[in-house]
Design an enzyme around this catalytic site. Structure first.
Site, short mmCIF file in Angstrom:
data_model
loop_
_atom_site.label_atom_id
_atom_site.label_comp_id
_atom_site.label_asym_id
_atom_site.label_seq_id
_atom_site.Cartn_x
_atom_site.Cartn_y
_atom_site.Cartn_z
N TRP A 198 -86.12 -60.42 -19.51
CA TRP A 198 -86.84 -59.80 -18.38
C TRP A 198 -88.23 -60.29 -18.57
CZ3 TRP A 198 -91.26 -56.89 -17.45
CH2 TRP A 198 -91.49 -56.69 -16.05
N TYR B 170 -90.22 -62.86 -15.96
CA TYR B 170 -91.37 -62.27 -15.11
C TYR B 170 -92.53 -63.19 -15.42
CZ TYR B 170 -94.58 -59.18 -12.86
OH TYR B 170 -95.39 -58.47 -12.14
N ASP C 200 -83.14 -56.90 -14.45
CA ASP C 200 -84.32 -56.15 -13.70
C ASP C 200 -83.61 -55.26 -12.96
OD1 ASP C 200 -87.50 -55.91 -12.67
OD2 ASP C 200 -85.96 -55.48 -11.12
#
Length: 307
Positions: free
Chosen positions: A235, A239, A255
């Site tokens: 994750w 990001y 997410d």
């Protein structure tokens, strides 16, 4: 009478393609801003910067008539103003072609109403990839607001206050990788393992092992190296790839807010494997799809969630 010499200043105009949603861009950045380092007020973005050893402040806002952002650079860094055009254009995603992105994403009934509601949505970047990764690690399993509180403590404990700085909201310099690696982060409000993850990461950047903010660095290799670090999972890497490495197809895997948003918009897509298959349709613009889904949740709940 004392004569005062105004600090040097310079301005730049950075063009973009319409539509461009400055309000939502600033809302996203402002909700996650490093307090004391950067500020968002009345439609203006500000932060203290250092460029080639010179200090300064940048102020960014849209032009009153033209399709451009106007950047004012104050202080000694003003003499490098032209060099700032490229990093600022990246940060505010000015090279994106919103119509091309909308054509792709609007073909999916999950995304079509979201794209229609916010056609000028961009992927907000960051002035400093290093700062963004620190915030992303800090933000693991805590709210957006909680992460901002801890970031503020990190700035106060390890950063540097800029003497005589004109704007209180940007009067701090975020710690350098070396400063953060060596800082005492005891009792800062994070689990020990997360503190270690932040400081290991800072050490890797300080030593040059992780050339995060180096133009031309191999972004695929950076993502592999980040993923190999303790405390950094898929994750976080997805990001960071969206916002710092500027990969338009990056996707923050697993997410929770995105998974819930997809399932809510299409109840047949509840399993991760089904969702993953659906997101394949959104290539090569999955980072924009994530922004639209997060934005949809923010509109529906009135809260800044995701990222």
């Amino acid at each position: 009478m004392h004569s005062t010499i105004d600090p040097p200043s310079a301005s730049l105009e950075l063009p973009f393609r319409r539509p461009f949603d400055w309000t939502r861009m600033l809302g996203f950045i402002g909700g996650r801003a490093s307090a004391g380092v950067e500020s968002v007020n009345d439609g203006v973005y500000r932060r203290a910067i250092e460029w080639r050893g010179d200090d300064g402040t940048i102020e960014v806002l849209p032009h009153a008539r033209k399709h451009r952002l106007v950047v004012t650079v104050e202080g000694a860094a003003a003499r490098h103003a032209q060099e700032l055009a490229a990093p600022l254009s990246r940060m505010f995603d000015l090279h994106a072609d919103p119509r091309e992105i909308a054509r792709c994403l609007s073909a999916d009934p999950i995304l079509a109403p979201l794209v229609e509601a916010a056609p000028g949505l961009r992927v907000p970047g960051a002035w400093s990839g290093f700062e963004l990764v620190v915030r992303t690690i800090v933000g693991q399993q805590v709210s957006v607001k909680g992460a901002s509180t801890i970031m503020n403590r990190i700035v106060q404990r390890a950063g540097r206050r800029i003497e005589g700085h004109p704007h209180e909201g940007t009067a701090w310099r975020f710690p350098t990788p070396a400063e953060l690696a060596d800082a005492d982060l005891d009792k800062i409000g994070m689990p020990t393992k997360r503190v270690q993850a932040v400081q290991n990461f800072a050490q890797a950047v300080a030593s040059g092992a992780l050339p995060l903010d180096t133009p031309g660095a191999d972004t695929a290799q950076l993502q592999r190296d980040l993923l190999a670090m303790p405390g950094i999972g898929p994750w976080t890497v997805g990001y960071v790839a969206m916002r710092a490495l500027r990969d338009p197809d990056a996707w923050p895997d697993a997410d929770l807010v995105l998974m819930q948003a997809i399932a809510k918009r299409d109840p047949s897509l509840v399993k991760p494997a089904q969702q993953r298959a659906r997101t394949e349709r959104w290539r090569p613009w999955r980072a924009y799809a994530a922004m639209h889904l997060w934005n949809g949740v923010a509109i529906a709940t009135g809260q800044s969630r995701g990222g």
